[in-house]
Design an enzyme around this catalytic site. Structure first.
Site, PDB file in Angstrom:
ATOM      1  N   HIS A   1      24.979 -21.016 -28.693  1.00 55.59           N
ATOM      2  CA  HIS A   1      26.435 -21.232 -28.739  1.00 55.59           C
ATOM      3  C   HIS A   1      27.122 -20.398 -27.664  1.00 55.59           C
ATOM      4  CE1 HIS A   1      26.564 -23.711 -32.279  1.00 55.59           C
ATOM      5  NE2 HIS A   1      26.099 -22.787 -33.086  1.00 55.59           N
TER       6      HIS A   1
ATOM      7  N   HIS B   1      26.798 -21.902 -24.320  1.00 53.82           N
ATOM      8  CA  HIS B   1      27.658 -23.080 -24.193  1.00 53.82           C
ATOM      9  C   HIS B   1      29.060 -22.662 -23.759  1.00 53.82           C
ATOM     10  CE1 HIS B   1      28.626 -27.247 -26.204  1.00 53.82           C
ATOM     11  NE2 HIS B   1      28.817 -27.253 -24.912  1.00 53.82           N
TER      12      HIS B   1
ATOM     13  N   HIS C   1      19.458 -19.048 -31.675  1.00 50.36           N
ATOM     14  CA  HIS C   1      20.402 -20.112 -32.021  1.00 50.36           C
ATOM     15  C   HIS C   1      21.831 -19.715 -31.665  1.00 50.36           C
ATOM     16  CE1 HIS C   1      22.008 -23.398 -34.682  1.00 50.36           C
ATOM     17  NE2 HIS C   1      23.040 -22.578 -34.673  1.00 50.36           N
ATOM     18  N   GLU C   2      22.263 -18.570 -32.163  1.00 45.15           N
ATOM     19  CA  GLU C   2      23.643 -18.163 -31.914  1.00 45.15           C
ATOM     20  C   GLU C   2      23.900 -17.900 -30.440  1.00 45.15           C
ATOM     21  OE1 GLU C   2      25.779 -18.704 -34.037  1.00 45.15           O
ATOM     22  OE2 GLU C   2      24.442 -18.970 -35.745  1.00 45.15           O
TER      23      GLU C   2
END
Length: 724
Positions: free
Chosen positions: A508, A511, A504-505
């Site tokens: 980021h 992105h 998940h992290e």
């Protein structure tokens, strides 16, 4: 989704809180040439000079940076030439670079490696930064120039990204109060400064209360059920605080505590749970006073700006648009989630009753501190494994290199080279240089995965340098988790939740790393909260994708891959306990809305804060005693934190974004799965685009239509045909 996913925004001017008072600098606070922030770093990617930074460097650099930006803004506002896109909007984008360097580094390190002096600096700087933010946003001459360019936009022939930048600046200034009358602006400044101080104190209270809430254990026998690695981590945590011959259970940021899954001592489970929910609700770190004041001040500010509530103000600039839209989306998921949670509880109560009858003792009613323990037993019986049996296959190094990095390589062609020649702020932090498919340097990635007493709870991404073609910047980004560090020589074995959090992290981080835009304000994760979680939640899918799991799930001793049959059961079990996970999240999201739909007159006093919370949870229709909200108000850091981390009226964002993420997962499966072509398509349509277009348009350009909620319900096992 038990882990707190906290992302930190970073861009040049506006998301640095573009702040500072215009008062003269106190003696001895002017940055000198040897201050590590005075000039751009000479290290690769202009990464911070971690080995040179001292606490005494921050205030001088803040003061110099604020003064420098005010001079730059004054020059823009006083320019005698007619306002143009270049001399006004682009000039603002170039301003404040010294302030950006110090603020990003300080705020990031204050979250992950703080100390008492840094906490003092944070408290001092919060109102000063907010005052300077207002000095820029409420500068009448500057606003007149921005508004002039905006009114002439149709004749400027701007490219789409430049037009988007102009629209964003105009929107941000309007929402910051640029159109208010002078008396209204004066009150707005007061409100902003008070809110900044209160949110900083709230954050500091949560950190202190979480540290103080750790549960000391006198006898190792009380830790029955924990793995040797978990017992060792508890011993190390106690030793780190000078507690000899004891064990310390430190608290995670969420209400329920992951360690309760294996802890067989019911009395100790209750102690840990009650320590968790009692945080910051009384005593020296009491946050109820902060909450009462914050809710009232935010509501007054919203009214001043022309909105019915703080929620209406916040959501206007999010993808959702209105509180009604958020409640409608939650309403599509909540009934199925609560029904599933009740069914899960019934299964556990049946197990409790059976075990009590077998042992010849009275049964007891399932309580929140029992949930993880008995759900683990139900899962073990249903899927023939428990976390202890699969943890040996989830060793940190394998997960990172053969899972997280592997998926990024297969999708985007990225490669990762660890660097030991660059300074870090803590020995546990690792540094990787990231290369694009053409082997050109792309970014630096810092991995900071272990818990520390001076580190806030949860997991989050932090950006030290944001990508920008205008400023010739590439990304420097960090991921932070709070994994218990084992004793020397012991392996770092993860739960599957921790594995998912790593993916998940890193979503980021991707992105930000894959951002390819010109203007800092539009780069990477500079998107609404209910869109910023989309790439990260999408990236979670690869943690459970068979082809990826088969690549990283290796036994830490033998190197053998997880058996195929066990892998199938692990993947199937990901729908297990989703009633609990979804319900606890939705309770928190609706509690957030309840706080921020209040008017100033309706805001409760501090003594009534917890009563209001109870009433709000009951009114939500989701109140179910065995399933508490993921966060109670006194430690709900997402919604009562400083502006950088502000999810107030926006905690729903994870669910809103997950709809997009699961639609994207379905799209990948329909188009061949883990391939470079699919990765490049997502990269070109979404991940590289930042906010160069509005989020709804970006998603539609990728997906080919509007979002659909069906894939989310199926992913979580909440459809009518799904079972545990």
């Amino acid at each position: 989704m038990r882990t707190h996913h906290l992302r930190i925004l970073a861009a040049a001017i506006l998301t640095t809180a573009v702040a500072a008072s215009a008062t003269a600098a106190p003696a001895g606070t002017t940055a000198t040439a040897d201050n590590p922030f005075a000039h751009p770093s000479t290290l690769p990617f202009e990464m911070p000079l971690f080995d040179r930074i001292r606490d005494s460097d921050y205030l001088p650099a803040f003061t110099a940076g604020m003064a420098e930006q005010l001079r730059e803004v004054a020059a823009i506002a006083a320019d005698r030439q007619p306002a143009t896109f270049e001399n006004t909007i682009v000039a603002l984008e170039r301003s404040g670079q010294l302030l950006t360097r110090v603020r990003l580094t300080f705020s990031n390190l204050n979250d992950c490696n703080t100390n008492p002096r840094m906490e003092q600096i944070a408290a001092e700087m919060a109102p000063r930064l907010t005052a300077h933010r207002d000095a820029i946003y409420l500068n009448a001459a500057l606003w007149a120039r921005i508004d002039q360019v905006y009114r002439e936009r149709a004749s400027l022939n701007l490219d789409p990204e430049s037009l988007q930048l102009l629209l964003r600046y105009h929107t941000i200034f309007v929402r910051a109060g640029a159109r208010l009358q002078p008396a209204q602006q004066a009150r707005l400044r007061e409100l902003n400064e008070q809110i900044a101080s209160l949110t900083t104190r709230f954050r500091q209270n949560v950190l202190k209360a979480t540290q103080d809430g750790a549960v000391s254990v006198d006898y190792v026998a009380e830790l029955e059920g924990l793995s040797p690695e978990q017992v060792g981590a508890a011993a190390a945590a106690a030793a780190a605080r000078g507690l000899q011959s004891k064990w310390l259970i430190t608290l995670q940021n969420t209400t329920n505590q992951p360690l309760l899954e294996n802890l067989s001592n019911r009395a100790l489970r209750e102690r840990v749970y009650r320590a968790s929910i009692g945080r910051a609700a009384s005593g020296a770190a009491d946050n109820t006073v902060m909450i009462a004041q914050l809710v009232k001040l935010r509501a007054e500010r919203a009214t001043l700006l022309g909105y019915d509530s703080h929620a209406a103000y916040q959501l206007e600039d999010e993808s959702a648009g209105t509180p009604a839209a958020v409640r409608d989306m939650i309403g599509q998921v909540a009934p199925a989630a609560l029904a599933r949670a009740r069914a899960e509880a019934a299964d556990m109560q049946k197990l409790i009753d059976t075990q009590a009858a077998t042992a010849g003792r009275p049964p007891f009613a399932l309580q929140p501190w029992d949930w993880f323990y008995y759900s683990n037993q139900v899962r073990k019986a249903r899927y023939e494994f428990d976390q202890a049996s699969i943890a040996p296959y989830f060793e940190l190094e394998h997960v990172l290199r053969d899972g997280v990095f592997y998926a990024a390589h297969e999708l985007y062609g990225l490669t990762f080279q660890e660097r030991h020649d660059l300074p870090v702020y803590n020995p546990d932090v690792r540094m990787f240089e990231v290369f694009d498919a053409d082997r050109k340097p792309l970014a630096l990635f810092l991995a900071d995965y272990f818990a520390r007493d001076n580190k806030q709870g949860g997991a989050w991404e932090a950006t030290y340098v944001s990508q920008s073609g205008l400023l010739h910047h590439k990304t420097v980004v960090a991921n932070h988790l709070n994994i218990d560090k084992p004793q020397p020589g012991q392996p770092v074995l993860l739960s599957f939740d921790e594995v998912s959090t790593m993916f998940h992290e890193f979503g980021h981080a991707l992105h930000d790393m894959l951002s390819d835009v010109r203007y800092p304000l539009l780069a990477g994760t500079q998107v609404p909260n209910d869109f910023v979680e989309y790439p990260s939640q999408y990236n979670e899918m690869w943690a459970r994708e068979p082809a990826v799991v088969a690549h990283y799930a290796r036994h830490f001793k033998t190197g053998e891959l997880m058996p195929a049959a066990l892998l199938e059961r692990v993947i199937a079990a990901q729908k297990f306990n989703q009633g609990y996970d979804t319900t606890e999240y939705l309770e928190a999201a609706l509690l957030d809305l309840a706080w921020h739909e209040l008017t100033a007159a309706a805001a409760p006093a501090a003594a009534q804060v917890m009563a209001f919370e109870q009433a709000a949870l009951k009114a939500s229709g989701l109140s179910y005693p065995p399933v508490p909200p993921r966060y109670h108000s006194p430690y709900f850091s997402h919604i009562f934190s400083p502006a950088d981390n502000d999810y107030s009226a926006g905690y729903y964002a994870y669910l809103w974004s997950e709809v997009l993420a699961r639609d994207t997962g379905q799209w990948f499966h329909a188009h061949g799965g883990l391939t470079r072509a699919n990765g490049e398509y997502l990269r070109s349509r979404v991940l590289s685009r930042g906010r160069t277009d509005e989020p709804k348009a970006l998603f539609r350009a990728f997906y080919g239509g509007p979002p659909e909620i069906g894939p989310l319900l199926e992913y979580r096992g909440l459809t009518a045909t799904d079972g545990d």
